[in-house]
Motif scaffolding. Structure first.
Motif, mmCIF file in Angstrom:
data_model
loop_
_atom_site.group_PDB
_atom_site.id
_atom_site.type_symbol
_atom_site.label_atom_id
_atom_site.label_comp_id
_atom_site.label_asym_id
_atom_site.label_seq_id
_atom_site.Cartn_x
_atom_site.Cartn_y
_atom_site.Cartn_z
ATOM 1 N N TRP A 1 9.078 7.598 -7.573
ATOM 2 C CA TRP A 1 7.107 8.017 -7.146
ATOM 3 C C TRP A 1 7.232 6.590 -6.318
ATOM 4 O O TRP A 1 7.474 6.106 -5.725
ATOM 5 C CB TRP A 1 6.587 7.458 -8.516
ATOM 6 C CG TRP A 1 7.282 5.382 -8.696
ATOM 7 C CD1 TRP A 1 7.904 5.570 -9.448
ATOM 8 C CD2 TRP A 1 5.857 4.539 -8.268
ATOM 9 N NE1 TRP A 1 8.289 3.565 -9.302
ATOM 10 C CE2 TRP A 1 7.027 3.183 -9.006
ATOM 11 C CE3 TRP A 1 5.254 4.343 -8.223
ATOM 12 C CZ2 TRP A 1 6.421 2.071 -8.534
ATOM 13 C CZ3 TRP A 1 4.176 3.456 -8.058
ATOM 14 C CH2 TRP A 1 5.345 1.846 -8.371
ATOM 15 N N GLU A 2 5.365 7.117 -5.694
ATOM 16 C CA GLU A 2 4.846 6.350 -4.649
ATOM 17 C C GLU A 2 2.793 5.718 -5.178
ATOM 18 O O GLU A 2 2.923 6.695 -6.100
ATOM 19 C CB GLU A 2 5.217 6.694 -3.423
ATOM 20 C CG GLU A 2 4.265 8.100 -3.566
ATOM 21 C CD GLU A 2 4.660 8.606 -1.944
ATOM 22 O OE1 GLU A 2 3.155 9.085 -1.359
ATOM 23 O OE2 GLU A 2 4.985 8.386 -1.186
ATOM 24 N N GLN A 3 2.908 4.697 -4.435
ATOM 25 C CA GLN A 3 1.256 4.379 -4.993
ATOM 26 C C GLN A 3 0.874 5.685 -4.003
ATOM 27 O O GLN A 3 0.635 5.182 -3.044
ATOM 28 C CB GLN A 3 1.131 2.852 -4.742
ATOM 29 C CG GLN A 3 -0.516 2.755 -5.056
ATOM 30 C CD GLN A 3 -0.701 1.143 -4.586
ATOM 31 O OE1 GLN A 3 0.658 0.244 -4.572
ATOM 32 N NE2 GLN A 3 -1.932 1.006 -5.131
ATOM 33 N N LYS A 4 -0.747 5.935 -4.394
ATOM 34 C CA LYS A 4 -1.006 6.887 -3.679
ATOM 35 C C LYS A 4 -1.577 6.423 -2.759
ATOM 36 O O LYS A 4 -2.255 4.919 -2.239
ATOM 37 C CB LYS A 4 -2.146 7.132 -4.720
ATOM 38 C CG LYS A 4 -3.071 7.678 -4.560
ATOM 39 C CD LYS A 4 -4.603 9.020 -5.179
ATOM 40 C CE LYS A 4 -4.417 10.205 -5.025
ATOM 41 N NZ LYS A 4 -5.557 10.413 -6.494
ATOM 42 N N GLY A 5 -1.293 7.249 -0.667
ATOM 43 C CA GLY A 5 -2.189 5.793 0.226
ATOM 44 C C GLY A 5 -0.427 5.449 0.759
ATOM 45 O O GLY A 5 -1.059 4.711 1.715
#
Length: 136
Positions: free
Chosen positions: A11-15
């Motif tokens: 996953w990644e943090q939005k942005g």
């Protein structure tokens, strides 16, 4: 009966452009719609947001899931290889039935038929069997 399933989640943090991979446990009691990937992804986003996002940004919508893979429940035992690794960790699978309009759920462990299911319900049934029994 509650069943815990492990997932390896990338996953990644939005942005952000930096991704992370974490292991998350999901309790079947938290799923009101077993087998629904959208509900599962929502639970994973919520769990990751609470655990890893800074205060003020703890919102599931701030988590972008890149990959969600069920973790074989025999992986935690060092030195043991998964008997179903060549089948992506799936012990149970579908096969066409001799009876038209039906499919058979088969257990690779002993090559036994678990049940014959109408092909319109077979994927849902297979998902429930995999969630319930995994490799046990």
């Amino acid at each position: 009966m509650s069943v815990l399933t492990s997932y390896r989640v990338t996953w990644e943090q939005k942005g952000s452009t930096t991704s992370r991979t974490e292991t998350c446990l999901v309790d079947s009691d938290d799923m009101t719609r077993p087998g629904d990937p959208e509900q599962l992804h929502g639970l994973l986003r919520q769990m990751l947001a609470i655990r890893y996002l800074p205060i003020g940004q703890v919102v599931p919508a701030n988590i972008v899931l890149q990959d969600v893979v069920p973790v074989c429940n025999c992986e935690p035992h060092p030195g043991e290889s998964c008997a179903w690794a060549e089948h992506k960790g799936h012990r149970f699978y579908l096969q066409t039935s001799a009876r038209p309009g039906y499919e058979v759920i088969i257990d690779r462990h002993d090559n036994e038929i678990l049940g014959t299911v109408r092909n319109t319900l077979s994927v849902e049934f297979l998902t429930m069997v995999r969630q319930r029994y995994s490799h046990q």
